[in-house]
Design a protein around this motif. Structure first.
Motif, PDB file in Angstrom:
ATOM      1  N   ILE A 276     -13.892  -5.087  -0.112  1.00 35.98           N
ATOM      2  CA  ILE A 276     -13.073  -5.482   1.046  1.00 35.98           C
ATOM      3  C   ILE A 276     -11.868  -4.550   1.208  1.00 35.98           C
ATOM      4  O   ILE A 276     -11.585  -4.057   2.294  1.00 35.98           O
ATOM      5  N   LEU A 277     -11.195  -4.307   0.088  1.00 29.66           N
ATOM      6  CA  LEU A 277      -9.960  -3.513   0.137  1.00 29.66           C
ATOM      7  C   LEU A 277     -10.193  -2.104   0.686  1.00 29.66           C
ATOM      8  O   LEU A 277      -9.332  -1.533   1.358  1.00 29.66           O
ATOM      9  N   GLU A 278     -11.369  -1.530   0.402  1.00 30.74           N
ATOM     10  CA  GLU A 278     -11.622  -0.157   0.866  1.00 30.74           C
ATOM     11  C   GLU A 278     -11.711  -0.102   2.395  1.00 30.74           C
ATOM     12  O   GLU A 278     -11.312   0.887   3.003  1.00 30.74           O
ATOM     13  N   TYR A 279     -12.216  -1.153   3.012  1.00 29.48           N
ATOM     14  CA  TYR A 279     -12.259  -1.176   4.482  1.00 29.48           C
ATOM     15  C   TYR A 279     -10.841  -1.123   5.052  1.00 29.48           C
ATOM     16  O   TYR A 279     -10.585  -0.476   6.058  1.00 29.48           O
ATOM     17  N   ILE A 280      -9.930  -1.831   4.380  1.00 30.30           N
ATOM     18  CA  ILE A 280      -8.542  -1.871   4.859  1.00 30.30           C
ATOM     19  C   ILE A 280      -7.872  -0.506   4.648  1.00 30.30           C
ATOM     20  O   ILE A 280      -7.217   0.033   5.537  1.00 30.30           O
ATOM     21  N   VAL A 281      -8.080   0.064   3.457  1.00 26.36           N
ATOM     22  CA  VAL A 281      -7.508   1.384   3.146  1.00 26.36           C
ATOM     23  C   VAL A 281      -8.051   2.435   4.121  1.00 26.36           C
ATOM     24  O   VAL A 281      -7.313   3.284   4.632  1.00 26.36           O
TER      25      VAL A 281
ATOM     26  N   ASN B 131      -9.997  10.851  -0.514  1.00 24.06           N
ATOM     27  CA  ASN B 131      -9.659  11.451   0.788  1.00 24.06           C
ATOM     28  C   ASN B 131      -8.795  10.544   1.661  1.00 24.06           C
ATOM     29  O   ASN B 131      -8.387  10.928   2.742  1.00 24.06           O
ATOM     30  N   TYR B 132      -8.563   9.329   1.211  1.00 19.25           N
ATOM     31  CA  TYR B 132      -7.739   8.408   1.996  1.00 19.25           C
ATOM     32  C   TYR B 132      -6.265   8.760   1.835  1.00 19.25           C
ATOM     33  O   TYR B 132      -5.908   9.702   1.123  1.00 19.25           O
ATOM     34  N   ALA B 133      -5.407   7.958   2.465  1.00 19.51           N
ATOM     35  CA  ALA B 133      -3.963   8.130   2.307  1.00 19.51           C
ATOM     36  C   ALA B 133      -3.593   8.075   0.821  1.00 19.51           C
ATOM     37  O   ALA B 133      -4.364   7.570   0.003  1.00 19.51           O
ATOM     38  N   LYS B 134      -2.413   8.574   0.501  1.00 21.86           N
ATOM     39  CA  LYS B 134      -1.941   8.542  -0.905  1.00 21.86           C
ATOM     40  C   LYS B 134      -1.703   7.077  -1.293  1.00 21.86           C
ATOM     41  O   LYS B 134      -0.938   6.377  -0.618  1.00 21.86           O
TER      42      LYS B 134
ATOM     43  N   LEU C  62       0.962   1.405  -0.318  1.00 23.37           N
ATOM     44  CA  LEU C  62       1.300   0.730  -1.576  1.00 23.37           C
ATOM     45  C   LEU C  62       0.458  -0.539  -1.647  1.00 23.37           C
ATOM     46  O   LEU C  62       0.455  -1.332  -0.698  1.00 23.37           O
ATOM     47  N   ILE C  63      -0.264  -0.713  -2.748  1.00 26.31           N
ATOM     48  CA  ILE C  63      -1.023  -1.955  -2.927  1.00 26.31           C
ATOM     49  C   ILE C  63      -0.301  -2.788  -3.981  1.00 26.31           C
ATOM     50  O   ILE C  63      -0.058  -2.311  -5.100  1.00 26.31           O
TER      51      ILE C  63
ATOM     52  N   MET D 148       3.822   7.619   8.278  1.00 23.36           N
ATOM     53  CA  MET D 148       3.767   6.141   8.369  1.00 23.36           C
ATOM     54  C   MET D 148       3.354   5.555   7.016  1.00 23.36           C
ATOM     55  O   MET D 148       2.481   6.085   6.346  1.00 23.36           O
ATOM     56  N   LYS D 149       4.010   4.455   6.657  1.00 20.33           N
ATOM     57  CA  LYS D 149       3.688   3.783   5.384  1.00 20.33           C
ATOM     58  C   LYS D 149       3.034   2.433   5.652  1.00 20.33           C
ATOM     59  O   LYS D 149       3.291   1.818   6.695  1.00 20.33           O
ATOM     60  N   ALA D 150       2.230   1.974   4.704  1.00 23.78           N
ATOM     61  CA  ALA D 150       1.639   0.637   4.811  1.00 23.78           C
ATOM     62  C   ALA D 150       1.643  -0.036   3.446  1.00 23.78           C
ATOM     63  O   ALA D 150       1.574   0.635   2.406  1.00 23.78           O
ATOM     64  N   VAL D 151       1.741  -1.347   3.481  1.00 25.63           N
ATOM     65  CA  VAL D 151       1.730  -2.155   2.255  1.00 25.63           C
ATOM     66  C   VAL D 151       0.577  -3.152   2.360  1.00 25.63           C
ATOM     67  O   VAL D 151       0.427  -3.815   3.391  1.00 25.63           O
TER      68      VAL D 151
END
Ligand code: G1P
Length: 266
Positions: free
Chosen positions: A33-38, A91-94, A50-51, A1-4
């Motif tokens: 904030i962004l790390e909570y989303i990641v 350790n998060y998603a690529k 992808l950010i 699964m991918k996320a943007v």
């Protein structure tokens, strides 16, 4: 699964701090904030993120890149608890990054993810909406499970007070089904079609990029209005509104940020 995750805008609602600090890097206690989303996306099993950033937001890329000098410093001083804090991002998603060349709104920023998405479905997140659900699936997992059941694109919604509606996309439901969307009205001033808003989470097919290509005139505040693409999707493929399980914070808003900060500091 991918996320943007779209994190490219100027963050004008949060000036003056956003003059130099990207709003997505503002801390909720000790974590941006962004790390909570990641983390939420990674916990839900998303493998690639992808950010979308802009040139003035290189700090975001730096945060998700290893800091070898700092790691060496902490190892030499045997501060292994702190090492965990600065290495857990690996350790998060690529994670990869795309640059929006000119800051030109939400739709243009999403379009920067076209190549990354390819032919797949993907989760789209705004970079300033943070979600928590202490007693169940997180929002990303809720979306994945829901899509697997219905095979229909979806957005997450919640009900807000009428005074808040002019800040969001507001849902007009189709008459033939409880959560079937007829259209979304972006930031209405009057004639609110419901009290249910788009909270900044979307599960979309790659087809959305065809609608982005078609939508080159509908503008709101001078920027191409991505909500028109969602409306084309709703009309042709169907789009469901799924009620958020848990809570969301709009941290792009000063009051929303203060609430989120209090929540994560407790
Ligand atoms: C965007 C969307 C809007 C949605 C909101 C959620 O608006 O256009 O439909 O309700 O995100 O945060 P923005 O916050 O970019 O003005």
């Amino acid at each position: 699964m991918k996320a943007v995750i779209v994190a490219a805008g100027y963050g004008t609602r949060f000036l003056p701090i956003t003059k130099s600090l990207p709003k997505e890097m503002m801390p909720l206690y000790d974590t941006p904030i962004l790390e909570y989303i990641v983390k939420e996306l990674s916990d839900a099993g998303v493998e690639e993120i992808l950010i979308v950033i802009s040139k003035c937001k290189k700090m975001i890329k730096q945060y998700f890149t290893r800091n070898i000098h700092l790691e060496k410093f902490l190892i030499e001083r045997n501060k292994m608890d702190l090492m965990e804090q600065v290495t857990k991002q690996q350790n998060y998603a690529k994670i990869s990054f795309a640059y929006q060349k000119k800051i030109a709104g939400f739709q243009d920023a999403i379009n920067c993810a076209k190549k990354f998405v390819g032919k797949d479905n993907f989760i789209l997140c705004t970079g300033d909406d943070v979600f928590v659900n202490e007693n169940g699936d997180n929002c990303a997992l809720q979306m994945i499970k829901e899509y697997n059941k219905t095979k229909t694109p979806l957005i997450i919604t919640k009900t807000v007070d009428e005074s808040e509606l002019d800040k969001y996309g507001v849902i007009k439901y189709a008459k033939n089904g409880e959560n079937n969307i007829e259209s979304i009205v972006e930031k209405p001033k009057t004639d609110f079609p419901s009290n249910d808003i788009v909270v900044g989470r979307y599960f979309l097919p790659a087809k959305i990029f065809e609608y982005i290509k078609q939508n080159n005139t509908a503008r709101i505040n001078g920027e191409l209005n991505f909500t028109e693409c969602l409306n084309m999707l709703a009309k042709n493929e169907g789009l469901n509104a799924v009620r958020l399980q848990g809570t969301s914070f709009d941290t792009g808003d000063k009051k929303g940020y203060a609430k989120a900060f209090a929540y994560f500091t407790k």
